[in-house]
Design a protein around this motif. Structure first.
Motif, PDB file in Angstrom:
ATOM      1  N   LEU A 254     -16.096 -44.672 -58.314  1.00  0.00           N
ATOM      2  CA  LEU A 254     -15.270 -43.771 -57.522  1.00  0.00           C
ATOM      3  C   LEU A 254     -16.095 -42.521 -57.234  1.00  0.00           C
ATOM      4  O   LEU A 254     -16.484 -41.800 -58.146  1.00  0.00           O
ATOM      5  N   VAL A 255     -16.357 -42.284 -55.934  1.00  0.00           N
ATOM      6  CA  VAL A 255     -17.328 -41.245 -55.579  1.00  0.00           C
ATOM      7  C   VAL A 255     -16.837 -39.827 -55.866  1.00  0.00           C
ATOM      8  O   VAL A 255     -17.633 -38.912 -56.008  1.00  0.00           O
TER       9      VAL A 255
ATOM     10  N   LEU B  76      -6.799 -35.838 -52.326  1.00  0.00           N
ATOM     11  CA  LEU B  76      -6.413 -34.745 -51.415  1.00  0.00           C
ATOM     12  C   LEU B  76      -7.438 -33.626 -51.466  1.00  0.00           C
ATOM     13  O   LEU B  76      -7.784 -33.025 -50.456  1.00  0.00           O
ATOM     14  N   ASN B  77      -7.928 -33.386 -52.677  1.00  0.00           N
ATOM     15  CA  ASN B  77      -8.877 -32.304 -52.894  1.00  0.00           C
ATOM     16  C   ASN B  77     -10.194 -32.565 -52.175  1.00  0.00           C
ATOM     17  O   ASN B  77     -10.853 -31.644 -51.705  1.00  0.00           O
ATOM     18  N   SER B  78     -10.562 -33.852 -52.087  1.00  0.00           N
ATOM     19  CA  SER B  78     -11.868 -34.141 -51.513  1.00  0.00           C
ATOM     20  C   SER B  78     -11.816 -34.200 -49.986  1.00  0.00           C
ATOM     21  O   SER B  78     -12.843 -34.315 -49.350  1.00  0.00           O
ATOM     22  N   ARG B  79     -10.616 -34.158 -49.408  1.00  0.00           N
ATOM     23  CA  ARG B  79     -10.552 -33.996 -47.949  1.00  0.00           C
ATOM     24  C   ARG B  79      -9.609 -32.839 -47.647  1.00  0.00           C
ATOM     25  O   ARG B  79      -8.540 -32.988 -47.096  1.00  0.00           O
ATOM     26  N   ARG B  80     -10.147 -31.659 -48.013  1.00  0.00           N
ATOM     27  CA  ARG B  80      -9.313 -30.451 -47.975  1.00  0.00           C
ATOM     28  C   ARG B  80      -8.824 -30.119 -46.584  1.00  0.00           C
ATOM     29  O   ARG B  80      -7.703 -29.689 -46.409  1.00  0.00           O
TER      30      ARG B  80
ATOM     31  N   VAL C 258      -6.492 -42.110 -45.494  1.00  0.00           N
ATOM     32  CA  VAL C 258      -7.011 -42.175 -46.862  1.00  0.00           C
ATOM     33  C   VAL C 258      -6.987 -43.620 -47.349  1.00  0.00           C
ATOM     34  O   VAL C 258      -7.953 -44.108 -47.933  1.00  0.00           O
ATOM     35  N   VAL C 259      -5.887 -44.322 -47.061  1.00  0.00           N
ATOM     36  CA  VAL C 259      -5.797 -45.712 -47.523  1.00  0.00           C
ATOM     37  C   VAL C 259      -6.911 -46.547 -46.899  1.00  0.00           C
ATOM     38  O   VAL C 259      -7.579 -47.339 -47.577  1.00  0.00           O
ATOM     39  N   MET C 260      -7.157 -46.326 -45.593  1.00  0.00           N
ATOM     40  CA  MET C 260      -8.223 -47.076 -44.933  1.00  0.00           C
ATOM     41  C   MET C 260      -9.578 -46.778 -45.567  1.00  0.00           C
ATOM     42  O   MET C 260     -10.349 -47.674 -45.873  1.00  0.00           O
ATOM     43  N   GLU C 261      -9.825 -45.486 -45.749  1.00  0.00           N
ATOM     44  CA  GLU C 261     -11.126 -45.086 -46.298  1.00  0.00           C
ATOM     45  C   GLU C 261     -11.292 -45.522 -47.745  1.00  0.00           C
ATOM     46  O   GLU C 261     -12.407 -45.688 -48.230  1.00  0.00           O
ATOM     47  N   LYS C 262     -10.178 -45.662 -48.439  1.00  0.00           N
ATOM     48  CA  LYS C 262     -10.250 -45.891 -49.884  1.00  0.00           C
ATOM     49  C   LYS C 262     -10.028 -47.349 -50.260  1.00  0.00           C
ATOM     50  O   LYS C 262      -9.733 -47.626 -51.418  1.00  0.00           O
TER      51      LYS C 262
ATOM     52  N   ALA D 218      -9.901 -51.544 -54.386  1.00  0.00           N
ATOM     53  CA  ALA D 218     -10.415 -52.786 -54.957  1.00  0.00           C
ATOM     54  C   ALA D 218     -10.974 -52.539 -56.362  1.00  0.00           C
ATOM     55  O   ALA D 218     -10.741 -53.334 -57.280  1.00  0.00           O
ATOM     56  N   ILE D 219     -11.693 -51.429 -56.532  1.00  0.00           N
ATOM     57  CA  ILE D 219     -12.244 -51.115 -57.860  1.00  0.00           C
ATOM     58  C   ILE D 219     -11.116 -50.946 -58.862  1.00  0.00           C
ATOM     59  O   ILE D 219     -11.124 -51.532 -59.942  1.00  0.00           O
TER      60      ILE D 219
END
Ligand SMILES: Nc1ncnc2c1ncn2[C@@H]1O[C@H](COP(=O)(O)OP(=O)(O)OP(=O)(O)O)[C@@H](O)[C@H]1O
Ligand SMILES: [Mg+2]
Lengths: 235, 414
Positions: A102-103, B12-16, B303-307, B312-313
């Motif tokens: 997780l980056v 949320l924090n990482s795409r402020r 976010v769901v698309m990007e994540k 999966a992880i």
């Protein structure tokens, strides 16, 4: 426990995985195998032969269309999604070719994540265990870094530490060295080999690398979704 | 802190910037909702207050809601009786036994009542004649049911008691007829009586029809002028709780038989205009919040698309579909709640700013203020709506995230 003292951890019987669709595909055909504790098994075969597909089935990431699988004495092919998720959390650890970290989380957080999810240890001990695992893999001074600040080999070591977090029964790896240079490959190979031979873990790894396969005790060859050969390493 | 919440916060924090934009959407939605609602509710209250303060809350008049039942029908209630062309019995106009009826009304808690006898008279002064509606009142009781006292600009209501020949007229009428305080004016009644009365007060309501067309005298005097001793033709009431008027009016009408109209009934058409206005404004401001929730849907879907990889992880690690769903529902909830809190602050700021505005209208001496409503209920409605639509907007992408199959992602990578 069988007569020769081996403890069975994983058994598959007549496992088949088919994809229905316009063109039906059979990924794995009638695979049967037994894996005992402390074994280092390599799965080899040509590209597209179904190695990854077999690993996903044995790692309970995918469900066979027919056949049965036992893990740690329990039949898992009949369990619900939630029960299977729980088994993955407690008994399995995964390492993939491309680091799946997780980056947004630090190295330490990534390794702690499965422990936090399991919730068996208090947070302080989770942290200590994660630090110890990372230190064992030579990552003691990278704890606060984020995955994108690490080299490929370092990331793979973090992934291994994370796979070991909840002390799993089996570590499943899909081409863990496939994306690494020869030095890092050797390092990862040595780490996995040590897990088996020093700490009595069980490792099941898909690999293209003959060098890697030689480190293992047993090689399974897949051709066209079938197990072609399964045997001890020819010395 | 639950692990799923921690992951949600990290996302949320990482795409402020995106998070801030969707927070801003919710905030503006809540704030505008509150500001518009505050103005609409404020002006509505202001309007109703004017309506309610100046007019009686309930008026009992000397009419019946239905035509009186004919004696023959009463006699044979089940018979096939049809009566036509019967002229109803002539009644003396006015409320019969109004004092007993008042006594009954006075016993209802929170209700003040005053009798009024009104009728047309003609004022004559210096050759000018003017027909006006004369209201015979009891000054002490009138004070409890109308704000006419506040509208008196010269003299006062009590002067009627001290000088029984006094009359109070509108300032506009006085000006029209060249009358001044203390002048004597000739009053002619429909029954032929002529009296000289003295101007003891002037009022100004601002409504021309009243200021030029009405006059107040003592009830006793009106009864003499109209030749209706001991009668009143209206009982007017005000209530401590004006909104109870409808029920109280119904109760009074049931008991005393005469028609009792609440102010709501009297201004039904105005109130239905207000209702329509409310429906329109709540639809418009809700639309703002709906637009804001599209923003939330958008960011969480992104976010769901990007994540998908992360999903999966997490799943391969042992997270269930439900755990994954929770991560994204948390994200919607966080945006909804934080946006609501921010919107609440901004909303009250806007309301405060509106309340300080002053408009100078030409010809009006006092500057007009914006009537605002500060109630917490509208803020709670806005926040609840925002939080719910945020969670609703998060639900669909979250469900999609829960259904991500790790193998599909792993294969795509290999
Ligand atoms: N979703 C799919 N639809 C159709 N065919 C598929 C799908 N996924 C995999 N396959 C096919 O199934 C076969 C087995 O794939 P798998 O990934 O297991 O092979 P592999 O042995 O791991 O190959 P590699 O060494 O290249 O990783 C391949 O021929 C692949 O093209
Ligand atoms: Mg593969």
């Amino acid at each position: 426990m069988s007569s020769d003292g081996a403890v069975e951890v994983l058994r598959a019987e007549h496992v088949t995985r088919e994809l229905t669709g316009e063109v039906p595909v059979t990924l794995v055909k009638n695979a049967s195998l037994t894996i005992n504790r402390g074994e280092f098994v390599s799965i080899m075969g040509p590209s597209g032969s179904g190695k990854s597909s077999l690993l996903y089935l044995l790692g309970l990431l995918d469900m066979p269309t027919s056949g049965r699988i036992w893990l740690d004495g329990e039949e898992v092919t009949t369990l619900t999604e939630r029960q299977i998720a729980r088994i993955r959390l407690e008994k399995l650890g995964f390492v993939f070719q491309f680091h799946f970290l997780l980056v947004e989380f630090t190295v330490l957080d990534n390794v702690m994540l499965p422990m936090t999810k399991l919730g068996r240890l208090p947070e302080k001990q989770q942290r200590e265990r994660a630090e110890a695992l990372l230190a064992d893999l030579g990552m003691a001074d990278q704890l606060r870094k984020r995955p994108d600040q690490l080299s490929g080999g370092q990331r793979q070591r973090v992934a291994i530490a994370r796979a070991l977090a909840n002390d799993p029964l089996i570590i499943l790896a899909d081409e863990p060295t496939g994306n690494l240079d020869s030095k890092s490959s050797a390092n990862v190979r040595d780490i996995l080999s040590e897990l088996v031979h020093v700490r009595n873990k069980t490792v099941l790894a898909v690999t293209h690398d003959p060098e890697f396969a030689r480190a293992g005790d047993r090689q399974i060859h897949i051709v066209d979704g079938r197990i072609a050969t399964d045997g001890m390493r020819p010395d | 802190m639950p692990l799923t919440l921690k992951i949600a916060v990290t996302h949320l924090n990482s795409r402020r910037r995106q998070t801030l934009m969707s927070l801003l959407g919710v905030m503006l939605g809540v704030a505008f909702f509150m500001a518009v609602s505050s103005l609409m509710r404020g002006s509505e209250q202001d309007f109703i207050k004017r309506l309610v303060d100046s007019a009686p809350h309930i008026t009992v008049s000397d009419e019946f809601r239905d035509a009186p039942v004919q004696p023959a029908v009463k006699r044979f209630p089940d018979g096939a009786v049809a009566i036509s062309n019967v002229k109803p019995k002539t009644e003396v106009r006015g409320i019969r036994g109004y004092k007993q009826k008042m006594a009954y009304i006075e016993h209802i808690p929170g209700v003040r009542v005053a009798p009024v006898l009104s009728g047309q008279i003609i004022l004559t002064y210096a050759g000018k004649e003017q027909g006006v509606l004369m209201n015979g009142v009891v000054p002490e009781l009138m004070a409890g049911v109308s704000d006419i006292e506040e509208k008196i600009v010269a003299g006062n209501m009590q002067a009627l008691s001290s000088s029984p020949n006094g009359v109070i007229i509108g300032r506009a009428l006085a000006k029209k007829m060249n009358l001044e305080m203390g002048d004597n004016v000739t009053v002619s009644s429909p029954v032929g009586l002529v009296r000289t009365m003295k101007i003891v007060g002037l009022f100004e309501t601002g409504a021309t029809a009243i200021d030029e067309g009405q006059a107040y005298v003592l009830l006793k005097r009106a009864q003499v002028l109209l030749d209706r001793p001991d009668r009143a033709n209206m009982l007017v009431m005000q209530l401590d709780d004006p909104y109870a008027s409808r029920e109280v009016a119904a109760r009074i009408e049931k008991h005393i038989g005469y028609r009792s109209r609440s102010w709501q009934e009297a201004s039904e058409s105005l109130l239905s205009v207000l209702l329509v206005r409310n429906i329109i404004m709540y639809s418009v401001v809700s639309a703002i919040l709906v637009v804001a929730s599209f923003g939330i849907y958008n960011i969480i879907s992104t976010v769901v698309m990007e994540k998908r990889r992360d999903i999966a992880i997490l799943k391969s690690m042992g997270f269930t579909a439900r755990d994954v769903r929770h991560i994204f529902l948390w994200e919607g909830t966080i945006i909804g709640l934080m946006g609501s809190v921010g919107g609440l602050t901004l909303g009250y700021g806007l309301i405060w700013a509106l309340s300080t505005l002053r408009f100078q209208v030409p010809g009006v001496s006092v500057p007009i203020e914006m009537p605002v409503y500060w109630g917490l209920d509208q803020a709670l409605i806005a926040c609840a709506f925002a939080a719910l639509s945020a969670m609703g907007a998060a639900y669909f992408p979250a469900r999609k995230a829960g259904l991500v199959h790790p193998v599909d992602i792993l294969r795509g990578q290999a």
